[in-house]
Design an enzyme around this catalytic site. Structure first.
Site, PDB file in Angstrom:
ATOM      1  N   LYS A 116       0.819  -1.209   0.000  1.00  0.00           N
ATOM      2  CA  LYS A 116       0.000   0.000   0.000  1.00  0.00           C
ATOM      3  C   LYS A 116       0.859   1.268   0.000  1.00  0.00           C
ATOM      4  CE  LYS A 116      -3.756  -2.433   2.323  1.00  0.00           C
ATOM      5  NZ  LYS A 116      -3.111  -3.750   2.178  1.00  0.00           N
ATOM      6  N   GLU A 191      -1.498   6.555   8.713  1.00  0.00           N
ATOM      7  CA  GLU A 191      -2.126   7.634   7.972  1.00  0.00           C
ATOM      8  C   GLU A 191      -3.280   8.190   8.789  1.00  0.00           C
ATOM      9  OE1 GLU A 191      -3.444   5.834   4.347  1.00  0.00           O
ATOM     10  OE2 GLU A 191      -5.287   5.050   5.220  1.00  0.00           O
ATOM     11  N   HIS A 226     -12.521  -3.229  10.940  1.00  0.00           N
ATOM     12  CA  HIS A 226     -12.033  -2.860   9.616  1.00  0.00           C
ATOM     13  C   HIS A 226     -12.227  -3.982   8.594  1.00  0.00           C
ATOM     14  CE1 HIS A 226     -10.351   0.412  11.891  1.00  0.00           C
ATOM     15  NE2 HIS A 226      -9.652  -0.434  12.598  1.00  0.00           N
ATOM     16  N   ARG A 283      -6.732  -8.738  -7.013  1.00  0.00           N
ATOM     17  CA  ARG A 283      -7.330 -10.070  -6.917  1.00  0.00           C
ATOM     18  C   ARG A 283      -8.836  -9.940  -6.993  1.00  0.00           C
ATOM     19  NH1 ARG A 283      -9.522  -9.540  -1.903  1.00  0.00           N
ATOM     20  NH2 ARG A 283      -8.344  -8.356  -0.354  1.00  0.00           N
TER      21      ARG A 283
END
Length: 727
Positions: A116, A191, A226, A283
């Protein structure tokens, strides 16, 4: 052409891919760990290869063993599914280096997006809006709240929200450990955490000839830890301008890295409507069925054809209707989402239609598909892509009610399932019954299968399609409500209440929705449990011929004293004592004065309650009793008449809430004072870490856990003597 395919995965996604392979005439190869030796995906494949061990790190994450398995079984292609090694560029290279066809994007594209951190650098250069990364060593209170994320993989693993800088070091440590266990990569990054944002994603599909499709949006905002719980397509409440911007950004991202195959570009959409790039999943996604339902395509078939070099048509088919998916988990949302283990005795959705005749035509779990992927072109035998879409129904062209693909009204065809479940072992993997043609259930389980600690606790994905969002929500909630789920506790009630929540019905949701509404979504306000317990007691009485001959009017040896039967509701622990007598004049039941018994047997009880007839289905598995009716579904444990005096634990004992492995201990020792809620140790179960905390302030008087120790549910891990109780 592909003749034999190995699926480097397990459970639901392996079965899903096998169904399409059977439609295409492709032989299938499964791999399995030792706990999965008798799993449905292992049984259903044409060949299966053992991966010795149980833990994912020893089995499904072993690229070398999987490549050897493919070669040994004679496969010529490998499909990674999702999770495990699906976004591992090294695995993709190992597959192609072995002379096998990789069903996925090029390794270079995976490398560009699988991390990421690198993906964000690439997207920043392409001008896609991003959240600025935060250096953990330089984080300040002004940066809060923060989100710790694993650089590799997904599914919520390795993610933590931080509201207090003092907690950041511990959360980084925990996230790294979880990411390493799940993905073999401990890299994490930090972040800003955008509160009140929605999770919106775009399904893309690209071929090797320069065509890239954007197959619309999905909203996946309803999440726990999450991890997505409810997903839908298309994402509701977006402006046309925002949809176009998301499509353009997603197609641009795919072109920028030379992408090929199916993928998903994920965004956060803030309250102000501004999108921020999250990540690209290289994917197939867990939630791909909702896109298949709306677009009438088989994404797995398209993946296979793209890998074979077949070009996509210039434009994707148009969308039609709305689809919603709910992930049914063996977990208890009211107790910290505690995962459950044990035998799944029954998993059935055969509860009948929502009312009257079905809205669309099909068979159970998809019946025969709209998707036509098994026919050749008559010359070379190759399957052409135009056959992957639904052929128009003669005489319906231009009818707006049927949608541009005219796929919904063809008798015997399902609007939602891309391959017929009848092909899976000769019968549907999950029974949905006649008349529920709009319902699709994808599951890795069969009745009687064991849910273990080694893997994700998802039991099934339940998907409903309808012409409108409101109808799709109603259908899905009804199907879940009527399902017969006999096994560990599930999140079914939370799903039903979330689907019917006014805010969700109005598309007013964000990623904090479940956490914010958890209290009302898990409240135990059920007043029908006593009736269900009465039905269980009557069914138990029917199993004793000395008490009753069978049907009303056939009484014999009627006891003069009330029959007493006790049950404990699961999982809340409420106890119910049922006192009743069966007389020549009918049922006499304490606490149920206006209840008449119309008929009963060992598995079927019909009661008239205040003039309304109700039918209860009762299933018993040892001491476990399940009662299903239109009033609700209840799980009970039949209690012994005389409790076992040895079945007690020392006060203050911290019991293992699930089977698992102790991964680490807090910096505490026997004799230390601890505060209520203070972490004592961490368990790993089902690929997630679970914190075990002190139940009250006091002194740690015993610590029986050590790192690496495997424990069973209920094992005593530690003892905390509460303040005032020290001796």
């Amino acid at each position: 052409m592909i003749r034999s395919l190995l699926v480097a995965n397990r459970a639901e996604i392996a079965r899903r891919i096998f169904r399409t392979c059977r439609e295409l005439g492709i032989a299938t190869v499964a791999v399995h760990s030792d706990p999965d030796a008798a799993a449905p995906h292992t049984r259903e494949a044409d060949a299966a290869v053992r991966l010795p061990g149980a833990a994912p790190a020893d089995t499904y994450l072993r690229a070398d063993l999987i490549v050897k398995a493919a070669l040994a079984a004679g496969a010529d292609a490998v499909h990674p599914g999702y999770g495990f090694l699906s976004e591992n560029a090294g695995f993709a290279r190992a597959v192609t280096d072995a002379g096998l066809l990789w069903i996925g994007p090029p390794a270079e594209a995976i490398e560009a997006m699988a991390s990421k951190t690198r993906a964000k650098d690439l997207m920043r250069a392409a001008g896609v809006p991003l959240l600025a990364p935060v250096d953990p060593d330089r984080a300040t209170p002004e940066d809060l709240p923060l989100l710790v994320k694993a650089a590799a993989g997904g599914g919520g693993r390795g993610m933590r929200v931080v509201h207090d800088l003092a907690a950041l070091p511990a959360e980084l440590t925990s996230a790294r450990a979880e990411a390493l266990s799940a993905f073999g990569d401990a890299e994490v990054f930090l972040e800003p955490y955008v509160e009140g944002a929605r999770h919106v994603e775009v399904q893309i599909l690209a071929d090797a000839h320069g065509t890239v499709w954007a197959l619309g949006t999905r909203d996946c905002s309803l999440q726990r830890r999450h991890q997505k719980v409810i997903e839908e397509a298309p994402a509701p409440g977006l402006t046309d301008e925002l949809r176009h911007a998301l499509d353009e950004a997603s197609v641009g991202a795919a072109r920028a890295i030379g992408y090929r195959g199916a993928g998903t570009v994920e965004f956060l959409v803030g309250r102000d409507g501004r999108p921020y790039f999250l990540e690209m999943n290289t994917r197939l996604q867990v939630e791909h069925p909702v896109t298949e339902c709306v677009y009438g395509v088989d994404l797995v078939a398209l993946q296979l054809r793209v890998a074979e070099g077949v070009p996509l048509p210039a434009e994707p088919p148009p969308p039609h209707g709305h689809a919603v998916e709910a992930r049914l988990y063996a977990e208890d949302p009211a107790r910290g989402w505690r995962p459950g283990t044990g035998v799944m005795h029954r998993l059935s959705f055969a509860a009948g239609p929502v009312g009257g005749a079905p809205a669309v035509g099909a068979g159970p779990v998809g019946g025969a598909p709209d998707v036509r992927v098994g026919s050749g072109d008559g010359a070379s035998g190759a399957v052409t892509l135009d056959r992957i879409f639904t052929a128009p129904v003669p005489g319906t062209a231009g009818n707006p009610e049927l949608g541009a693909t005219n796929m919904r009204k063809r008798p015997g065809h399902h609007p939602c399932t891309p391959a017929p479940s009848r092909l899976v072992g000769g019968s549907p993997p999950v029974d949905v019954g006649p008349g529920q043609d709009w319902l699709r259930v994808d599951s890795g389980l069969s009745d009687g299968d064991e849910i273990t600690i080694h893997y994700d606790p998802m039991l099934a994905k339940v998907i409903a399609w309808a012409p409108t969002r409101a109808e799709a929500l109603r259908r899905l909630a009804h199907a879940l409500e009527r399902a017969r789920l006999h096994g560990p506790v599930t999140n079914r009630e939370l799903l039903v209440r979330a689907l019917r929540h006014p805010a969700f019905e109005d598309a007013r949701m964000d990623t904090g929705f479940l956490e914010r509404h958890l209290g009302e979504l898990t409240a135990t306000d059920d007043d029908t449990a006593p009736l269900a317990a009465l039905a269980a007691a009557l069914a138990d009485a029917a199993r004793r011929p000395a008490t009753v001959a069978g049907r009303l009017g056939g009484w014999r040896n009627v006891p003069s004293q009330p029959q007493i039967k006790s049950y404990r509701s699961e999982p809340d622990g409420t106890e119910h004592e049922v006192r009743h007598r069966l007389t020549r004049h009918g049922l006499i039941a304490d606490d149920h004065p206006n209840t008449r018994l119309l008929e009963f047997s060992s598995d079927h009880v019909v009661l008239e309650i205040d003039g309304v007839r109700r039918t209860f289905h009762v299933d018993t598995y040892g001491e476990d009793v399940y009662v299903d009716s239109p009033l609700g579904c209840h799980a009970f444990t039949a209690l012994p008449r005389f409790p076992d005096p040895t079945a007690r634990t020392e006060p203050g004992s911290l019991l293992a809430p699930m089977p698992g492995t102790v991964v680490r201990l807090a910096e505490v020792a026997v004799g230390d004072r601890v505060e209520a809620g203070q972490p004592i140790l961490w368990l790993e179960a089902m690929k997630m870490e679970h914190r075990v905390t002190a139940p009250a302030a006091g002194v740690l008087s015993a610590l029986h856990a050590t790192p690496g120790r495997q424990v069973e549910v209920g094992a005593v891990l530690a003892v905390v003597v509460a303040e005032g109780d020290e001796t």
